[in-house]
Design an enzyme around this catalytic site. Structure first.
Site, short mmCIF file in Angstrom:
data_model
loop_
_atom_site.label_atom_id
_atom_site.label_comp_id
_atom_site.label_asym_id
_atom_site.label_seq_id
_atom_site.Cartn_x
_atom_site.Cartn_y
_atom_site.Cartn_z
N PRO A 1 -51.71 -10.23 98.60
CA PRO A 1 -53.12 -9.84 98.72
C PRO A 1 -53.91 -10.65 99.73
O PRO A 1 -53.73 -11.86 99.86
CB PRO A 1 -53.67 -10.07 97.30
CG PRO A 1 -52.68 -10.93 96.62
CD PRO A 1 -51.35 -10.64 97.24
N ASN A 2 -54.76 -9.93 100.42
CA ASN A 2 -55.74 -10.49 101.36
C ASN A 2 -55.14 -10.99 102.68
O ASN A 2 -55.88 -11.40 103.57
CB ASN A 2 -56.57 -11.60 100.71
CG ASN A 2 -57.33 -11.08 99.51
OD1 ASN A 2 -58.05 -10.09 99.62
ND2 ASN A 2 -57.17 -11.72 98.36
N ARG B 1 -60.89 -13.32 107.25
CA ARG B 1 -60.98 -14.12 106.02
C ARG B 1 -60.92 -15.62 106.35
O ARG B 1 -59.97 -16.08 106.99
CB ARG B 1 -59.81 -13.66 105.14
CG ARG B 1 -58.92 -14.69 104.60
CD ARG B 1 -57.77 -14.14 103.83
NE ARG B 1 -57.76 -14.75 102.53
CZ ARG B 1 -56.67 -15.09 101.87
NH1 ARG B 1 -55.49 -14.81 102.36
NH2 ARG B 1 -56.77 -15.66 100.70
N TYR C 1 -57.49 -20.09 107.52
CA TYR C 1 -56.32 -19.28 107.88
C TYR C 1 -56.21 -18.98 109.38
O TYR C 1 -55.25 -18.33 109.80
CB TYR C 1 -56.34 -17.97 107.08
CG TYR C 1 -56.28 -18.21 105.59
CD1 TYR C 1 -55.12 -18.71 105.00
CD2 TYR C 1 -57.39 -17.99 104.77
CE1 TYR C 1 -55.06 -18.97 103.64
CE2 TYR C 1 -57.35 -18.24 103.40
CZ TYR C 1 -56.18 -18.73 102.84
OH TYR C 1 -56.11 -19.00 101.51
N ASN D 1 -44.89 -14.47 101.53
CA ASN D 1 -46.15 -15.17 101.29
C ASN D 1 -46.87 -14.34 100.22
O ASN D 1 -47.50 -13.33 100.54
CB ASN D 1 -47.00 -15.25 102.57
CG ASN D 1 -48.29 -16.02 102.32
OD1 ASN D 1 -48.65 -16.28 101.17
ND2 ASN D 1 -49.00 -16.36 103.38
N ALA E 1 -52.40 -15.18 96.68
CA ALA E 1 -52.85 -15.77 95.42
C ALA E 1 -51.85 -15.56 94.28
O ALA E 1 -51.84 -16.33 93.32
CB ALA E 1 -54.20 -15.19 95.04
N HIS F 1 -49.61 -18.38 92.73
CA HIS F 1 -50.02 -19.33 91.69
C HIS F 1 -50.13 -18.70 90.31
O HIS F 1 -50.50 -19.38 89.36
CB HIS F 1 -51.37 -19.94 92.10
CG HIS F 1 -51.46 -20.25 93.56
ND1 HIS F 1 -50.63 -21.16 94.17
CD2 HIS F 1 -52.25 -19.75 94.56
CE1 HIS F 1 -50.91 -21.21 95.47
NE2 HIS F 1 -51.90 -20.36 95.73
N ASP G 1 -39.71 -13.52 88.68
CA ASP G 1 -38.60 -12.85 88.00
C ASP G 1 -37.92 -11.83 88.92
O ASP G 1 -36.69 -11.68 88.87
CB ASP G 1 -39.08 -12.16 86.72
CG ASP G 1 -39.33 -13.14 85.59
OD1 ASP G 1 -38.93 -14.32 85.73
OD2 ASP G 1 -39.91 -12.75 84.56
N GLU H 1 -40.40 -19.18 101.05
CA GLU H 1 -41.83 -19.03 100.76
C GLU H 1 -42.63 -19.59 101.94
O GLU H 1 -42.31 -20.66 102.44
CB GLU H 1 -42.12 -19.85 99.50
CG GLU H 1 -43.55 -19.94 99.08
CD GLU H 1 -43.73 -20.94 97.92
OE1 GLU H 1 -42.90 -21.87 97.76
OE2 GLU H 1 -44.71 -20.78 97.19
N HIS I 1 -46.66 -20.37 103.37
CA HIS I 1 -48.12 -20.42 103.21
C HIS I 1 -48.72 -20.87 104.53
O HIS I 1 -48.29 -21.87 105.09
CB HIS I 1 -48.52 -21.37 102.08
CG HIS I 1 -48.00 -20.91 100.77
ND1 HIS I 1 -48.49 -19.79 100.15
CD2 HIS I 1 -46.99 -21.37 100.01
CE1 HIS I 1 -47.80 -19.59 99.04
NE2 HIS I 1 -46.88 -20.52 98.93
N SER J 1 -51.75 -21.93 105.04
CA SER J 1 -52.50 -23.18 104.83
C SER J 1 -51.61 -24.19 104.10
O SER J 1 -50.57 -23.83 103.54
CB SER J 1 -53.76 -22.90 104.00
OG SER J 1 -53.40 -22.47 102.69
N ARG K 1 -55.15 -28.47 99.01
CA ARG K 1 -56.32 -27.69 98.61
C ARG K 1 -56.59 -27.86 97.10
O ARG K 1 -56.27 -28.89 96.55
CB ARG K 1 -56.10 -26.23 99.02
CG ARG K 1 -55.96 -26.09 100.55
CD ARG K 1 -55.72 -24.67 100.98
NE ARG K 1 -56.86 -23.82 100.64
CZ ARG K 1 -56.84 -22.48 100.69
NH1 ARG K 1 -55.74 -21.86 101.08
NH2 ARG K 1 -57.91 -21.78 100.38
N ARG L 1 -53.84 -24.33 93.40
CA ARG L 1 -52.93 -23.82 94.44
C ARG L 1 -51.66 -24.66 94.52
O ARG L 1 -50.77 -24.40 95.33
CB ARG L 1 -53.62 -23.82 95.81
CG ARG L 1 -54.75 -22.81 95.89
CD ARG L 1 -55.31 -22.71 97.29
NE ARG L 1 -56.68 -22.20 97.24
CZ ARG L 1 -57.01 -20.90 97.21
NH1 ARG L 1 -56.09 -19.98 97.25
NH2 ARG L 1 -58.28 -20.54 97.13
C1 DQA Z 1 -51.90 -18.59 101.01
C2 DQA Z 1 -52.44 -19.66 100.08
C3 DQA Z 1 -52.87 -19.07 98.75
O1 DQA Z 1 -53.36 -20.08 97.90
C4 DQA Z 1 -53.97 -18.05 98.97
O2 DQA Z 1 -54.34 -17.45 97.75
C5 DQA Z 1 -53.60 -17.03 99.99
C6 DQA Z 1 -52.90 -17.46 101.18
C7 DQA Z 1 -51.58 -19.14 102.40
O3 DQA Z 1 -50.92 -18.44 103.16
O4 DQA Z 1 -51.98 -20.26 102.75
O5 DQA Z 1 -53.95 -15.86 99.86
O6 DQA Z 1 -50.71 -18.07 100.47
#
Ligand code: DQA
Length: 144
Positions: A9-10, A17, A22, A73, A76, A79, A86, A97, A99, A101, A106, A110
């Site tokens: 998401p996002n 954003r 980011y 990635n 959110a 977390h 699973d 994985e 991220h 950031s 943070r 997170r």
């Molecule tokens: C993220 C870090 C997450 O905590 C956050 O909710 C994101 C982006 C990152 O790429 O740094 O949506 O996964």
């Protein structure tokens, strides 16, 4: 070698954003970077983004037997989502994985990653370049 890159998401809002966290590059820039990295590394990269937890679970399940590894990635859902953890365990594909950031620097919430518990590596705080590092790592990992 077939690699699935999943974004949660996002992440489609990159560039708009919280650019202080980011960066200013857009999601389209990320897609272009993935394409370029795939060419350079001689691997096949397929990308999928969703804002929905179940859709990400579906994509992980669908990767079984079709892809050699996953770069994820989960945004959110990192977390919160035991379902994504699973699903990764269920297909048992090597996963990295990513991220953008540095999640460890943070908010405390997170600093737990469920998805990360099923991943062979975590790359964080490297911006979009983290996805390229993940693809390169996975390529070497899969060669072994
Ligand atoms: C993220 C870090 C997450 O905590 C956050 O909710 C994101 C982006 C990152 O790429 O740094 O949506 O996964």
């Amino acid at each position: 070698m077939k690699i699935l890159v999943l974004n949660g998401p996002n992440l489609n809002m990159l560039g708009i954003r919280e650019p202080n966290i980011y960066g200013k590059n857009s999601f389209a820039d990320l897609l272009a970077l993935l394409e370029q990295t795939a060419k350079e590394e001689g691997v096949e990269v397929t990308q999928y983004q969703s804002n929905h937890e179940g859709a990400l679970v579906d994509a992980i399940q669908a990767a079984y037997g079709k892809f050699d590894g996953i770069v994820i990635n989960p945004g959110a859902y990192t977390h919160t989502s035991v379902a994504i953890l699973d699903a990764l365990k269920a297909v048992s594909l090597p996963a990295v994985e990513v991220h953008i950031s540095d999640v460890d620097a943070r908010e405390p919430f997170r600093q737990i990653s469920y998805a990360g518990m099923a991943c062979v590596k975590t790359i964080k705080g490297q911006g979009l370049a983290g996805y390229c590092q993940a693809i390169r790592f996975l390529k070497e990992y899969l060669k072994k």
